[in-house]
Design a protein around this motif. Structure first.
Motif, PDB file in Angstrom:
ATOM      1  N   GLU A 115     -12.361  12.662   8.310  1.00 10.38           N
ATOM      2  CA  GLU A 115     -12.428  11.287   8.805  1.00 10.38           C
ATOM      3  C   GLU A 115     -11.871  10.292   7.786  1.00 10.38           C
ATOM      4  OE1 GLU A 115     -16.629  12.020   7.067  1.00 10.38           O
ATOM      5  OE2 GLU A 115     -14.907  13.144   7.827  1.00 10.38           O
ATOM      6  N   VAL A 116     -12.070  10.604   6.499  1.00 10.12           N
ATOM      7  CA  VAL A 116     -11.549   9.733   5.446  1.00 10.12           C
ATOM      8  C   VAL A 116     -10.031   9.882   5.336  1.00 10.12           C
ATOM      9  CG1 VAL A 116     -11.569   9.225   2.975  1.00 10.12           C
ATOM     10  CG2 VAL A 116     -13.714   9.754   4.160  1.00 10.12           C
ATOM     11  N   GLU A 117      -9.557  11.099   5.458  1.00 10.86           N
ATOM     12  CA  GLU A 117      -8.111  11.329   5.404  1.00 10.86           C
ATOM     13  C   GLU A 117      -7.409  10.622   6.563  1.00 10.86           C
ATOM     14  OE1 GLU A 117      -7.278  15.487   4.971  1.00 10.86           O
ATOM     15  OE2 GLU A 117      -7.982  15.519   2.879  1.00 10.86           O
ATOM     16  N   GLN A 118      -8.051  10.578   7.724  1.00 11.98           N
ATOM     17  CA  GLN A 118      -7.488   9.848   8.859  1.00 11.98           C
ATOM     18  C   GLN A 118      -7.405   8.351   8.562  1.00 11.98           C
ATOM     19  OE1 GLN A 118      -9.845  10.872  12.302  1.00 11.98           O
ATOM     20  NE2 GLN A 118      -9.220  13.026  12.268  1.00 11.98           N
ATOM     21  N   LEU A 119      -8.435   7.826   7.908  1.00 14.32           N
ATOM     22  CA  LEU A 119      -8.435   6.409   7.527  1.00 14.32           C
ATOM     23  C   LEU A 119      -7.324   6.121   6.521  1.00 14.32           C
ATOM     24  CD1 LEU A 119     -12.268   5.709   7.138  1.00 14.32           C
ATOM     25  CD2 LEU A 119     -10.737   4.602   8.777  1.00 14.32           C
ATOM     26  N   ILE A 120      -7.159   7.014   5.549  1.00 17.19           N
ATOM     27  CA  ILE A 120      -6.116   6.841   4.545  1.00 17.19           C
ATOM     28  C   ILE A 120      -4.739   6.877   5.199  1.00 17.19           C
ATOM     29  CG2 ILE A 120      -4.980   7.962   2.572  1.00 17.19           C
ATOM     30  CD1 ILE A 120      -7.786   8.655   1.548  1.00 17.19           C
ATOM     31  N   SER A 121      -4.573   7.778   6.160  1.00 14.10           N
ATOM     32  CA  SER A 121      -3.314   7.845   6.897  1.00 14.10           C
ATOM     33  C   SER A 121      -3.059   6.532   7.639  1.00 14.10           C
ATOM     34  CB  SER A 121      -3.355   9.011   7.887  1.00 14.10           C
ATOM     35  OG  SER A 121      -2.146   9.084   8.620  1.00 14.10           O
ATOM     36  N   LYS A 122      -4.098   5.972   8.233  1.00 13.83           N
ATOM     37  CA  LYS A 122      -3.970   4.708   8.963  1.00 13.83           C
ATOM     38  C   LYS A 122      -3.585   3.571   8.005  1.00 13.83           C
ATOM     39  CE  LYS A 122      -6.367   1.848  12.391  1.00 13.83           C
ATOM     40  NZ  LYS A 122      -7.623   1.686  13.190  1.00 13.83           N
ATOM     41  N   ILE A 123      -4.211   3.559   6.830  1.00 14.89           N
ATOM     42  CA  ILE A 123      -3.883   2.538   5.829  1.00 14.89           C
ATOM     43  C   ILE A 123      -2.419   2.649   5.425  1.00 14.89           C
ATOM     44  CG2 ILE A 123      -4.316   1.720   3.472  1.00 14.89           C
ATOM     45  CD1 ILE A 123      -7.226   2.735   3.830  1.00 14.89           C
ATOM     46  N   SER A 124      -1.969   3.877   5.215  1.00 15.83           N
ATOM     47  CA  SER A 124      -0.578   4.076   4.777  1.00 15.83           C
ATOM     48  C   SER A 124       0.411   3.599   5.837  1.00 15.83           C
ATOM     49  CB  SER A 124      -0.321   5.547   4.434  1.00 15.83           C
ATOM     50  OG  SER A 124      -0.255   6.347   5.603  1.00 15.83           O
ATOM     51  N   HIS A 125       0.084   3.797   7.111  1.00 13.56           N
ATOM     52  CA  HIS A 125       0.956   3.329   8.186  1.00 13.56           C
ATOM     53  C   HIS A 125       1.028   1.798   8.199  1.00 13.56           C
ATOM     54  CE1 HIS A 125       1.765   7.239   9.707  1.00 13.56           C
ATOM     55  NE2 HIS A 125       0.566   7.460  10.204  1.00 13.56           N
ATOM     56  N   LEU A 126      -0.108   1.153   7.939  1.00  3.15           N
ATOM     57  CA  LEU A 126      -0.124  -0.313   7.874  1.00  3.15           C
ATOM     58  C   LEU A 126       0.704  -0.814   6.691  1.00  3.15           C
ATOM     59  CD1 LEU A 126      -3.861  -1.199   8.707  1.00  3.15           C
ATOM     60  CD2 LEU A 126      -1.845  -1.570  10.141  1.00  3.15           C
ATOM     61  N   VAL A 127       0.554  -0.146   5.550  1.00  5.99           N
ATOM     62  CA  VAL A 127       1.323  -0.526   4.358  1.00  5.99           C
ATOM     63  C   VAL A 127       2.815  -0.350   4.624  1.00  5.99           C
ATOM     64  CG1 VAL A 127       1.853   0.086   1.967  1.00  5.99           C
ATOM     65  CG2 VAL A 127      -0.532  -0.036   2.718  1.00  5.99           C
ATOM     66  N   GLU A 128       3.173   0.780   5.236  1.00  3.33           N
ATOM     67  CA  GLU A 128       4.575   1.054   5.541  1.00  3.33           C
ATOM     68  C   GLU A 128       5.154  -0.005   6.481  1.00  3.33           C
ATOM     69  OE1 GLU A 128       7.280   4.400   7.896  1.00  3.33           O
ATOM     70  OE2 GLU A 128       5.219   4.876   7.293  1.00  3.33           O
ATOM     71  N   SER A 129       4.393  -0.341   7.527  1.00  2.61           N
ATOM     72  CA  SER A 129       4.844  -1.357   8.483  1.00  2.61           C
ATOM     73  C   SER A 129       5.018  -2.711   7.796  1.00  2.61           C
ATOM     74  CB  SER A 129       3.837  -1.470   9.627  1.00  2.61           C
ATOM     75  OG  SER A 129       4.177  -2.544  10.483  1.00  2.61           O
ATOM     76  N   MET A 130       4.048  -3.062   6.977  1.00  6.32           N
ATOM     77  CA  MET A 130       4.083  -4.329   6.254  1.00  6.32           C
ATOM     78  C   MET A 130       5.281  -4.377   5.299  1.00  6.32           C
ATOM     79  SD  MET A 130       0.871  -5.855   4.097  1.00  6.32           S
ATOM     80  CE  MET A 130       0.979  -7.402   3.177  1.00  6.32           C
ATOM     81  N   PHE A 131       5.518  -3.253   4.634  1.00  8.57           N
ATOM     82  CA  PHE A 131       6.630  -3.154   3.689  1.00  8.57           C
ATOM     83  C   PHE A 131       7.968  -3.323   4.404  1.00  8.57           C
ATOM     84  CE2 PHE A 131       8.677  -0.176   0.290  1.00  8.57           C
ATOM     85  CZ  PHE A 131       9.302  -1.274  -0.281  1.00  8.57           C
ATOM     86  N   ASN A 132       8.139  -2.596   5.518  1.00  4.01           N
ATOM     87  CA  ASN A 132       9.393  -2.691   6.270  1.00  4.01           C
ATOM     88  C   ASN A 132       9.644  -4.112   6.771  1.00  4.01           C
ATOM     89  OD1 ASN A 132      10.094   0.030   6.003  1.00  4.01           O
ATOM     90  ND2 ASN A 132       8.951   0.645   7.823  1.00  4.01           N
ATOM     91  N   GLN A 133       8.585  -4.754   7.240  1.00  5.17           N
ATOM     92  CA  GLN A 133       8.716  -6.131   7.714  1.00  5.17           C
ATOM     93  C   GLN A 133       9.079  -7.085   6.572  1.00  5.17           C
ATOM     94  OE1 GLN A 133       5.654  -7.500  10.756  1.00  5.17           O
ATOM     95  NE2 GLN A 133       4.723  -5.590  10.056  1.00  5.17           N
ATOM     96  N   ALA A 134       8.494  -6.843   5.390  1.00  2.00           N
ATOM     97  CA  ALA A 134       8.773  -7.703   4.233  1.00  2.00           C
ATOM     98  C   ALA A 134      10.230  -7.585   3.805  1.00  2.00           C
ATOM     99  CB  ALA A 134       7.847  -7.334   3.071  1.00  2.00           C
ATOM    100  N   ILE A 135      10.766  -6.372   3.809  1.00  7.02           N
ATOM    101  CA  ILE A 135      12.169  -6.175   3.446  1.00  7.02           C
ATOM    102  C   ILE A 135      13.073  -6.826   4.487  1.00  7.02           C
ATOM    103  CG2 ILE A 135      13.991  -4.463   3.077  1.00  7.02           C
ATOM    104  CD1 ILE A 135      11.933  -4.752   0.786  1.00  7.02           C
ATOM    105  N   GLU A 136      12.692  -6.717   5.757  1.00  6.90           N
ATOM    106  CA  GLU A 136      13.471  -7.368   6.821  1.00  6.90           C
ATOM    107  C   GLU A 136      13.451  -8.885   6.643  1.00  6.90           C
ATOM    108  OE1 GLU A 136      15.946  -7.788  10.024  1.00  6.90           O
ATOM    109  OE2 GLU A 136      15.381  -5.953   8.965  1.00  6.90           O
ATOM    110  N   ALA A 137      12.290  -9.423   6.261  1.00  8.10           N
ATOM    111  CA  ALA A 137      12.187 -10.863   6.008  1.00  8.10           C
ATOM    112  C   ALA A 137      13.083 -11.266   4.844  1.00  8.10           C
ATOM    113  CB  ALA A 137      10.734 -11.239   5.716  1.00  8.10           C
ATOM    114  N   TYR A 138      13.152 -10.396   3.835  1.00  8.20           N
ATOM    115  CA  TYR A 138      14.052 -10.659   2.709  1.00  8.20           C
ATOM    116  C   TYR A 138      15.504 -10.659   3.163  1.00  8.20           C
ATOM    117  CZ  TYR A 138      17.127  -9.373  -1.139  1.00  8.20           C
ATOM    118  OH  TYR A 138      18.202  -9.309  -2.004  1.00  8.20           O
TER     119      TYR A 138
END
Length: 222
Positions: A115-138
């Motif tokens: 259950e914790v590994e699933q949460l960590i996976s979810k966090i990583s997907h959010l970070v990845e999405s946020m990162f991609n959006q930030a680079i696009e904004a740049y």
């Protein structure tokens, strides 16, 4: 001279964008290695980190040379400073990817918390999405989008708190999970810090567009 400068600035921009892709890939692979307990993939992340470090050194050298030799006008100077400072944030994100990869070898297979590994996976997907959006904004020099992206960091923080609470509860009821629980919390913290650095990138996009820094990161990690 102006044409030569514009070519150098374009190359600087391209090399920075490439570095962002390198870091994004490192984060993705490090979390995949951790969640799937893939030691070989983790080793590759660690080995490839030198390429990210080398790229930051290269960007820093090129940036200082352009400032010293070309005496750029204000708007061009902002672009160079943005790349110079943001590449440092990217390098630190790469360091966190390495830390996550190294944590892979510390997990005890007899005390995995799915259950914790699933949460960590979810966090990583959010970070990845946020990162991609930030680079696009740049790339689009979209300061309003950058401000909106920074708000997404709150969702990451909430999930990290959930990871910590879940790990602590398991550690209290099952001493066997103490080592893994500690590792999970560390990895969640690395991802949280990565999200903070993405927010830093958003701040540099605002600076690039507006010519001033905005404090979008309440944690002030710099």
């Amino acid at each position: 001279m102006r044409n030569e400068f514009e070519t150098e600035l374009k190359n600087l921009h391209i090399r920075f964008s490439e570095m962002a892709m390198m870091v994004n890939e490192a984060i993705q692979k490090s979390v995949t290695a951790f969640i799937t307990h893939d030691q070989e993939l983790a080793k590759k992340v660690i080995q490839n980190d030198q390429n990210i470090n080398n790229r930051e050194i290269d960007l820093e050298k090129r940036s200082f040379e352009m400032i010293a030799l070309q005496q750029p006008v204000t708007s061009d100077l902002r672009m160079i400073v943005t790349i110079l400072k943001a590449s440092s944030d990217l390098e630190r994100m790469g360091d966190h990817a390495v830390s996550i990869a190294r944590a892979t070898s510390r997990l005890q297979k007899n005390a995995i918390l799915p259950e914790v590994e699933q949460l960590i996976s979810k966090i990583s997907h959010l970070v990845e999405s946020m990162f991609n959006q930030a680079i696009e904004a740049y790339l689009q020099q979209d300061d309003q989008q950058a401000i909106e992206i920074a708000l997404e960091d709150n969702d990451i923080d909430k999930l990290v708190r959930t990871v910590n609470q879940t790990c602590i509860q398991n550690m209290k009821t099952n001493p066997q999970t103490v080592e893994n629980g500690t590792t999970y919390m560390l990895v969640a913290n690395y991802l949280e810090r990565t999200g903070d650095y993405v927010t830093n990138l958003c701040e540099w996009v605002v600076y690039l567009k507006q010519g001033k820094l905005s404090d979008l990161n309440s944690k002030n990690i710099g």
